[in-house]
Design a protein around this motif. Structure first.
Motif, short mmCIF file in Angstrom:
data_model
loop_
_atom_site.label_atom_id
_atom_site.label_comp_id
_atom_site.label_asym_id
_atom_site.label_seq_id
_atom_site.Cartn_x
_atom_site.Cartn_y
_atom_site.Cartn_z
N GLU A 1 1.56 -11.21 0.10
CA GLU A 1 1.88 -11.45 1.47
C GLU A 1 2.40 -10.58 1.84
O GLU A 1 2.26 -10.43 3.30
N ARG A 2 3.60 -9.82 1.44
CA ARG A 2 4.49 -8.51 1.69
C ARG A 2 3.76 -7.97 1.81
O ARG A 2 3.85 -6.82 2.77
N THR A 3 2.87 -7.41 1.05
CA THR A 3 2.26 -6.49 1.01
C THR A 3 1.09 -6.30 2.73
O THR A 3 0.95 -5.55 3.51
N ALA A 4 0.63 -7.47 2.57
CA ALA A 4 -0.31 -7.51 4.00
C ALA A 4 0.38 -7.41 4.99
O ALA A 4 0.21 -6.90 6.06
N MET A 5 1.59 -8.22 4.71
CA MET A 5 2.62 -8.63 6.33
C MET A 5 2.83 -6.87 6.91
O MET A 5 2.90 -5.98 7.56
N ALA A 6 3.40 -6.13 5.77
CA ALA A 6 3.27 -4.56 5.56
C ALA A 6 2.64 -3.35 5.98
O ALA A 6 2.90 -2.71 7.35
N ALA A 7 1.43 -4.27 5.61
CA ALA A 7 0.08 -3.66 6.95
C ALA A 7 -0.03 -3.25 7.96
O ALA A 7 -0.22 -2.80 8.53
#
Length: 189
Positions: A49-55
């Motif tokens: 989730e954090r990776t997707a949000m950062a993207a």
């Protein structure tokens, strides 16, 4: 010499809002000057989730053809700081500043958005009167604006709009001063 005023049509607003929360910035859409604000839901319970949000933030900032002003509320402020601290300069270069309203970490585990304790790479304003806002604002290198805890129901839209307008004026002034320094350095003033 003429000084251009930064029109909000030349500024992209990107709002980071905790997942399943009502945005305190939603009412800005009523004002044509802020109508194209983009909102990104902050999810950070797991790494994916954090990776997707950062993207999503990376994409929104990098494709903007205008300077970006990040808006964040509540626990999403920690996510904004995490993104800014861990992103390469090329990703944050288009961000002129951030307005961090009522920052708190209670909605997210502190370790979810853990990042080095250092100033953010762009100017920030932290709005709120509680101790957590004061502590985080100092950690982030923010200008602190004392005020009540903001919620979607109590957010003083006119006050937030005025803060954004003052902030954009300060960004223009900073850019004009920097441009004058460059022109002076190369002897073209």
């Amino acid at each position: 010499m003429s000084v251009a005023v930064l029109d909000s049509r030349r500024l992209k607003l990107i709002a980071l809002v905790p997942d399943n929360s009502v945005s305190i910035f939603d009412r800005f859409r009523e004002f044509s000057r802020f109508g194209d604000m983009q909102q990104i839901a902050v999810r950070g319970r797991i790494v994916a989730e954090r990776t997707a949000m950062a993207a999503h933030i990376d994409a929104a900032v990098s494709i903007s053809d205008r300077a970006v002003l990040l808006l964040a509320q509540g626990s999403a402020c920690a996510a904004a700081a995490w993104w800014a601290r861990l992103s390469p300069n090329s990703y944050t270069a288009n961000v002129s500043g951030a307005l961090l309203a009522a920052p708190e970490r209670s909605g997210l585990k502190c370790h979810d958005f853990a990042s080095p304790k250092m100033r953010l790479p762009f100017p920030t304003i932290a709005v709120g009167a509680d101790d957590e806002t004061q502590r985080l604002g100092i950690e982030w290198g923010s200008r602190l604006i004392d005020g009540p805890i903001l919620t979607a129901a109590t957010a003083p839209t006119n006050r937030l709009r005025a803060i954004i307008e003052r902030f954009t004026a300060a960004v223009v002034e900073r850019d004009v001063v920097a441009a004058h320094r460059i022109l002076h350095a190369i002897g073209d003033d």
